[in-house]
Design an enzyme around this catalytic site. Structure first.
Site, PDB file in Angstrom:
ATOM      1  N   MET A 290     -21.711  44.338  90.296  1.00 31.06           N
ATOM      2  CA  MET A 290     -20.772  45.471  90.365  1.00 31.06           C
ATOM      3  C   MET A 290     -21.375  46.656  91.104  1.00 31.06           C
ATOM      4  O   MET A 290     -20.998  47.789  90.837  1.00 31.06           O
ATOM      5  CB  MET A 290     -20.400  45.938  88.936  1.00 31.06           C
ATOM      6  CG  MET A 290     -19.821  44.871  88.086  1.00 31.06           C
ATOM      7  SD  MET A 290     -19.460  45.447  86.430  1.00 31.06           S
ATOM      8  CE  MET A 290     -21.032  45.315  85.649  1.00 31.06           C
TER       9      MET A 290
ATOM     10  N   LYS B 268      -4.725  42.095  85.357  1.00 30.27           N
ATOM     11  CA  LYS B 268      -3.703  42.919  85.988  1.00 30.27           C
ATOM     12  C   LYS B 268      -2.384  42.568  85.335  1.00 30.27           C
ATOM     13  O   LYS B 268      -1.968  41.422  85.329  1.00 30.27           O
ATOM     14  CB  LYS B 268      -3.625  42.631  87.479  1.00 30.27           C
ATOM     15  CG  LYS B 268      -2.786  43.636  88.217  1.00 30.27           C
ATOM     16  CD  LYS B 268      -2.819  43.404  89.702  1.00 30.27           C
ATOM     17  CE  LYS B 268      -1.930  42.247  90.086  1.00 30.27           C
ATOM     18  NZ  LYS B 268      -2.049  41.841  91.459  1.00 30.27           N
TER      19      LYS B 268
ATOM     20  N   ASP C 217      -9.356  36.938  82.767  1.00 26.14           N
ATOM     21  CA  ASP C 217      -9.709  38.115  83.563  1.00 26.14           C
ATOM     22  C   ASP C 217      -9.409  37.905  85.027  1.00 26.14           C
ATOM     23  O   ASP C 217      -9.200  36.789  85.489  1.00 26.14           O
ATOM     24  CB  ASP C 217     -11.211  38.390  83.411  1.00 26.14           C
ATOM     25  CG  ASP C 217     -11.487  39.261  82.201  1.00 26.14           C
ATOM     26  OD1 ASP C 217     -10.523  39.767  81.622  1.00 26.14           O
ATOM     27  OD2 ASP C 217     -12.661  39.426  81.866  1.00 26.14           O
TER      28      ASP C 217
HETATM   29  N1  SAH Z   1     -19.885  37.978  83.450  1.00 25.32           N
HETATM   30  C1  SAH Z   1     -19.995  37.906  84.858  1.00 25.32           C
HETATM   31  C2  SAH Z   1     -20.256  39.244  85.486  1.00 25.32           C
HETATM   32  C3  SAH Z   1     -19.166  40.234  85.268  1.00 25.32           C
HETATM   33  S1  SAH Z   1     -19.403  41.722  86.114  1.00 25.32           S
HETATM   34  C4  SAH Z   1     -21.072  36.901  85.266  1.00 25.32           C
HETATM   35  O1  SAH Z   1     -21.836  36.449  84.419  1.00 25.32           O
HETATM   36  O2  SAH Z   1     -21.111  36.541  86.435  1.00 25.32           O
HETATM   37  C5  SAH Z   1     -18.522  41.431  87.600  1.00 25.32           C
HETATM   38  C6  SAH Z   1     -19.448  41.349  88.752  1.00 25.32           C
HETATM   39  O3  SAH Z   1     -20.022  40.057  88.852  1.00 25.32           O
HETATM   40  C7  SAH Z   1     -18.804  41.580  90.088  1.00 25.32           C
HETATM   41  O4  SAH Z   1     -18.611  42.936  90.365  1.00 25.32           O
HETATM   42  C8  SAH Z   1     -19.813  40.957  91.014  1.00 25.32           C
HETATM   43  O5  SAH Z   1     -20.918  41.810  91.198  1.00 25.32           O
HETATM   44  C9  SAH Z   1     -20.286  39.779  90.196  1.00 25.32           C
HETATM   45  N2  SAH Z   1     -19.565  38.553  90.572  1.00 25.32           N
HETATM   46  C10 SAH Z   1     -18.790  37.815  89.780  1.00 25.32           C
HETATM   47  N3  SAH Z   1     -18.325  36.742  90.458  1.00 25.32           N
HETATM   48  C11 SAH Z   1     -18.829  36.816  91.692  1.00 25.32           C
HETATM   49  C12 SAH Z   1     -18.730  36.000  92.850  1.00 25.32           C
HETATM   50  N4  SAH Z   1     -18.010  34.874  92.861  1.00 25.32           N
HETATM   51  N5  SAH Z   1     -19.398  36.374  93.956  1.00 25.32           N
HETATM   52  C13 SAH Z   1     -20.144  37.494  93.961  1.00 25.32           C
HETATM   53  N6  SAH Z   1     -20.267  38.294  92.900  1.00 25.32           N
HETATM   54  C14 SAH Z   1     -19.629  37.963  91.777  1.00 25.32           C
END
Ligand code: SAH
Length: 546
Positions: free
Chosen positions: A203, A62, A40
């Site tokens: 998100m 992408k 992803d």
């Molecule tokens: N499965 C992922 C979440 C996916 S949804 C998890 O467990 O972390 C994607 C969202 O995760 C992004 O929009 C953001 O809100 C958050 N996110 C993921 N990586 C991040 C990072 N390095 N810093 C801040 N927010 C992050």
């Protein structure tokens, strides 16, 4: 390849939030042997660089056309790889944890329906790890006895409902975001406003103004402390503090962009005291290191410790070779093999040898690959003694069900040669299985031995897409030799691309090459890695034109 099933096996792996050090040990071991990696958008280059370099890398965040791949297509793709590649390891790599707003459950259901075996490798979720990197504990005695992880983005679009590919949606200029999107949010604001625990929104940046207003309307204290943490755990991590009532305006003023999480509640205040992640001299800098992986680990570790994000881009790689024997070497003339005619071997001639000696894991893998491809199996080795240069090569042999009879104590070519000298005496039935660049140490010690070249080391022919993208956004390229400059320029055709033109060079020969290829150069005072690292730090800390 771990499983011998009829189909491939799919691993739903959590990549963690960005810092490659937060990938689990299990996740890393699977990625290292994966045949396919379907990844992803949010998976960091640091994690991608841990994948088997020979794996097929599929970016579903992408595609070349810049269109995201729909969730239903990703599901189909995973099933397709598993069905078409018996025994293969298919890694589905997702940001954070695969089951936290990662749609991992949907993918798993599809695999079950298709009869494909799968395993879930949980990841460190950004919901908890990102606040931790900002010094904010999600629970704290006396402040928060629960925490709640909430999606701040719901959309009818099947891909973006809870997908991990929110980056581009959230990157939309804040003022351009439509309220229509917020209206799709079906959160129970009444209940959320009553929660005493910490609220963590993933998100949610695009909708945060709306979310904050609704929470206030439903009775949550407008002064509730809140933090936005952007690109958490990466060298570009940034924390922006606000309160519920100033959330929307703060996002605009500070230009908070995805990926970011929003954390609300009393625990946020602790971040002011506990923020432990230091701003280091190279924080926020992305540097490309062009040395071969083994050589580069030293400089990579040092630049990383100084805060930089390092993209290791070795300029040479190994390739399997159908074994060939160099004419002069059959009789053991220990000259350079370069100018000798190489003749393909016949595996039947293995019967002529009673000791096979391996000096690298590449040699072992390549030998067996070619042996199997030629229709033979390990039975041709029955009765033969096997020697290996060291423990790692010995372990690799065990993967093929073969124990080594001879391993020198000191794990060197010389040690192996001396050991075999004692064993074989004057015998000539030793076969060395090595790469094209192997030196002649063993042949000198065992002049009657024969050498087969089973793999070759070549300049890298092309860069995978993810690396190309990571390099395109790098701040500078680090060169340690003219050949690295030549190869890099050929690979990236610097002239026409947006690649950084700034280079850090070791030595004046490297500098001259870099200049010739159109790079701006900053050169170390001495031709040592220490001096180069010092120069890089000086450049970034004393003003970029120092
Ligand atoms: N499965 C992922 C979440 C996916 S949804 C998890 O467990 O972390 C994607 C969202 O995760 C992004 O929009 C953001 O809100 C958050 N996110 C993921 N990586 C991040 C990072 N390095 N810093 C801040 N927010 C992050």
């Amino acid at each position: 390849m771990e499983n011998s099933n009829h189909f491939g096996k799919v691993y739903l792996i959590g990549a963690g939030p960005g810092d490659p050090g937060l990938l689990t040990v299990r996740g890393k071991s699977i990625l290292e042997k994966a045949d396919v990696v379907v990844y992803d958008r949010l998976v960091s280059p640091g994690v991608l660089s841990l994948c088997n370099p020979k794996a097929k890398m599929v970016d579903v965040g992408k595609m070349p056309t810049h269109h995201k791949v729909k969730q239903s297509e990703i599901n189909k793709l995973l099933v397709k790889f598993a069905l078409e590649m018996p025994g293969a390891t298919v890694a589905r790599l997702k940001g954070g944890d695969p089951f936290v707003f990662g749609r991992g459950g949907e993918e798993a259901l599809e695999l079950v329906a298709a009869g494909v075996e799968f395993e879930v490798v949980p990841g460190v979720t950004s919901a908890i790890a990102v606040p931790a990197y900002a010094g904010i504990p999600v629970s704290h005695r006396g402040i928060a006895t629960s925490f709640h992880i909430i999606t701040g983005h719901e959309k009818s679009d099947e891909r973006t409902l809870a997908g991990s590919l929110q980056t581009s949606d959230e990157s939309v200029c804040y003022s351009e975001r439509s309220n229509a999107e917020s209206k799709n949010l079906s959160l129970d604001f009444e209940t959320l406003a009553k929660c005493q625990g910490t609220l963590i929104f993933l998100m949610g940046i695009a909708n945060m103004d709306f979310i904050a207003r609704r929470l206030i309307e439903c009775g949550k204290d407008p002064k509730t402390p809140l933090a936005f943490i952007e690109k958490g755990t990466t060298p570009n991590q940034r924390t922006v503090m606000a309160t519920l009532e100033t959330a929307g305006e703060t996002i605009v003023r500070e230009n908070v962009t995805a990926p970011a999480i929003t954390i609300m509640g009393g625990v946020v205040e602790l971040g002011k005291t506990l923020a432990w992640k230091k701003n280091l001299p190279l924080s926020g800098k992305r540097l490309v290191v062009t040395r071969a992986a083994k050589q580069s680990s030293g400089i990579t570790a040092r630049l990383t410790a100084l805060g930089a994000e390092v993209i290791e881009t070795p300029m040479i790689e190994t390739r399997d070779l159908f074994p060939c024997c160099h004419a002069g070497l059959r009789s053991g003339i220990a000259n350079s093999s370069e100018n000798k005619v190489a003749e393909p071997v016949d595996f039947k001639s293995l019967a002529n040898y009673n000791i096979l000696a391996f000096t690298s894991t590449n040699g072992v893998e390549s030998f067996f690959k070619q042996l199997f491809a030629a229709g033979y199996d390990v039975r041709v080795l029955a009765g033969k003694k096997i020697a290996s240069v060291g423990k790692i090569t010995e372990k690799k042999m065990l993967e093929y069900g073969i124990r080594c009879d001879y391993v020198p104590e000191d794990h060197t070519g010389e040690g192996l040669g001396l050991l075999l000298q004692k064993v074989v005496g004057d015998e000539s039935r030793v076969l060395l299985l090595q790469g094209n660049l192997a030196d002649d140490t063993l042949l000198k010690l065992l002049p009657k031995a024969t050498r087969w070249t089973v793999y070759e080391t070549l300049p890298v022919a092309e860069l995978p897409d993810w690396k190309r993208e990571a390099i395109a956004s790098a701040d500078a390229i680090v060169f340690a030799s003219s050949s690295a400059v030549e190869n890099f320029s050929r690979l990236s055709s610097v002239g026409q691309s947006p690649f950084s033109r700034l280079s850090f060079c070791i030595g004046c020969m490297t500098e001259a090459s870099a200049k010739k290829h159109g790079f701006e150069t900053v050169t170390s005072d001495e031709t040592t890695m220490d001096s180069l690292v010092k120069k890089i730090v000086e450049y970034y800390t004393m003003g970029e034109n120092a």
